[in-house]
Design a protein around this motif. Structure first.
Motif, short mmCIF file in Angstrom:
data_model
loop_
_atom_site.label_atom_id
_atom_site.label_comp_id
_atom_site.label_asym_id
_atom_site.label_seq_id
_atom_site.Cartn_x
_atom_site.Cartn_y
_atom_site.Cartn_z
N HIS A 47 38.61 -81.83 -1.86
CA HIS A 47 38.13 -81.27 -0.67
C HIS A 47 38.19 -81.81 0.72
O HIS A 47 37.65 -81.69 1.74
CB HIS A 47 36.67 -80.82 -0.91
CG HIS A 47 36.52 -79.71 -1.93
ND1 HIS A 47 36.76 -78.33 -1.82
CD2 HIS A 47 35.82 -79.83 -3.02
CE1 HIS A 47 36.47 -77.82 -2.77
NE2 HIS A 47 35.97 -78.59 -3.59
N LYS A 48 39.22 -82.91 0.48
CA LYS A 48 39.62 -83.70 1.74
C LYS A 48 40.85 -83.09 2.44
O LYS A 48 41.75 -82.82 1.71
CB LYS A 48 39.82 -85.07 1.54
CG LYS A 48 38.43 -85.77 1.02
CD LYS A 48 38.84 -87.32 0.81
CE LYS A 48 37.51 -88.16 0.27
NZ LYS A 48 37.79 -89.39 0.03
N PRO A 49 40.91 -82.84 3.51
CA PRO A 49 42.18 -82.51 4.01
C PRO A 49 43.09 -83.38 4.06
O PRO A 49 42.99 -84.61 3.91
CB PRO A 49 41.90 -82.18 5.74
CG PRO A 49 40.35 -82.10 5.76
CD PRO A 49 39.86 -82.69 4.71
N ILE A 50 44.47 -82.97 3.74
CA ILE A 50 45.52 -83.61 3.50
C ILE A 50 46.63 -83.45 4.37
O ILE A 50 46.93 -82.39 4.67
CB ILE A 50 45.99 -83.68 1.97
CG1 ILE A 50 47.22 -84.67 1.72
CG2 ILE A 50 46.53 -82.25 1.78
CD1 ILE A 50 47.38 -84.86 0.27
N ILE A 109 33.14 -80.79 8.73
CA ILE A 109 33.80 -82.03 8.08
C ILE A 109 33.13 -83.13 8.29
O ILE A 109 32.51 -83.15 9.38
CB ILE A 109 35.15 -82.12 9.17
CG1 ILE A 109 35.92 -80.69 8.88
CG2 ILE A 109 36.07 -83.34 8.57
CD1 ILE A 109 37.13 -80.75 10.12
N CYS A 110 32.82 -84.16 7.20
CA CYS A 110 32.16 -85.16 7.02
C CYS A 110 32.86 -86.29 7.66
O CYS A 110 33.77 -86.52 7.19
CB CYS A 110 31.59 -85.29 5.69
SG CYS A 110 30.43 -86.94 5.76
N GLU A 111 32.33 -86.95 8.87
CA GLU A 111 32.93 -88.13 9.25
C GLU A 111 33.14 -89.61 8.32
O GLU A 111 33.68 -90.06 8.63
CB GLU A 111 32.18 -88.63 10.75
CG GLU A 111 32.52 -87.53 11.51
CD GLU A 111 31.69 -87.62 12.91
OE1 GLU A 111 30.60 -88.23 12.92
OE2 GLU A 111 32.19 -87.29 13.97
N GLU A 112 32.11 -89.27 7.00
CA GLU A 112 31.98 -90.37 6.43
C GLU A 112 32.91 -90.47 5.20
O GLU A 112 33.98 -91.27 4.95
CB GLU A 112 30.56 -90.74 5.94
CG GLU A 112 29.60 -91.05 7.04
CD GLU A 112 29.59 -92.38 7.51
OE1 GLU A 112 29.79 -93.17 6.66
OE2 GLU A 112 29.37 -92.40 8.74
N CYS A 113 32.61 -89.37 4.39
CA CYS A 113 33.59 -89.13 3.08
C CYS A 113 34.80 -88.36 3.45
O CYS A 113 35.77 -88.01 2.44
CB CYS A 113 32.69 -88.52 2.07
SG CYS A 113 32.20 -86.76 2.46
N GLU A 114 34.88 -87.71 4.72
CA GLU A 114 36.07 -86.96 4.84
C GLU A 114 36.34 -85.71 4.23
O GLU A 114 37.34 -85.05 4.29
CB GLU A 114 37.36 -87.73 4.94
CG GLU A 114 37.36 -89.06 5.76
CD GLU A 114 38.35 -89.96 5.62
OE1 GLU A 114 39.40 -89.90 4.72
OE2 GLU A 114 38.60 -90.88 6.62
#
Length: 167
Positions: A47-50, A109-114
């Motif tokens: 679920h991280k943008p790529i 969007i999480c700034e820690e786990c991205e």
């Protein structure tokens, strides 16, 4: 599709997204080629943008030989079909949780786990439409990006804080 910030079987989440994409492409009469499917699967691997170049690097490690224009054409196809979204501030892409339902995205969007999660919130849409209408502005689309810390990262941070207090 499951929410990014909840515990879930991500393999099932990804498989479900791929099956929906195949079905929607078949319904629309467009080809979901092997390269398109591979790029889509890579986007859904987490679920991280790529970014396009991260995709390109991963594709080069596989059987396909892809160039930047090929990857961008594939991303354009997936965007046009409503299967993915572009996170503008990151110049990256993420799978759409509501494919087939043409919409613009709101993302947390999480700034820690991205990780990022698509949020379908009528109140946000209504406020944006109201602002556009008040200015006699014909809105075509919008993307809202909200940055912060997800529940898991908040929990981890509080655990580290409480551990530090016991020293």
């Amino acid at each position: 599709m499951e929410k990014a910030f909840s515990q879930h079987n991500h393999h099932h989440c990804q498989a479900s997204a791929v099956e929906q994409a195949r079905s929607l492409c078949e319904k629309e009469g467009v080809r979901f080629t092997k390269l398109r499917e591979q790029v889509f699967e890579l986007i859904w691997q987490s679920h991280k943008p790529i970014t396009a170049y991260q995709l390109l690097d991963q594709i080069k490690d596989s059987d396909f030989s892809a160039t930047p224009p090929t990857v961008y054409r594939t991303l354009d196809f997936l965007l046009e079909q409503g299967l993915i979204h572009r996170i503008n501030s990151l110049n990256a892409f993420i799978g759409c949780c509501h494919p087939g339902d043409r919409h613009t995205g709101t993302f947390i969007i999480c700034e820690e786990c991205e990780q990022a999660e698509e949020v379908n919130n009528r109140d946000i849409r209504n406020v944006i439409k109201s602002v556009s209408d008040a200015h006699h502005f014909e809105m075509k689309s919008y993307v809202t990006e909200i940055y912060g810390i997800c529940p898991q990262c908040q929990s981890t941070a509080s655990e580290h804080t409480s551990e530090g207090n016991h020293a």
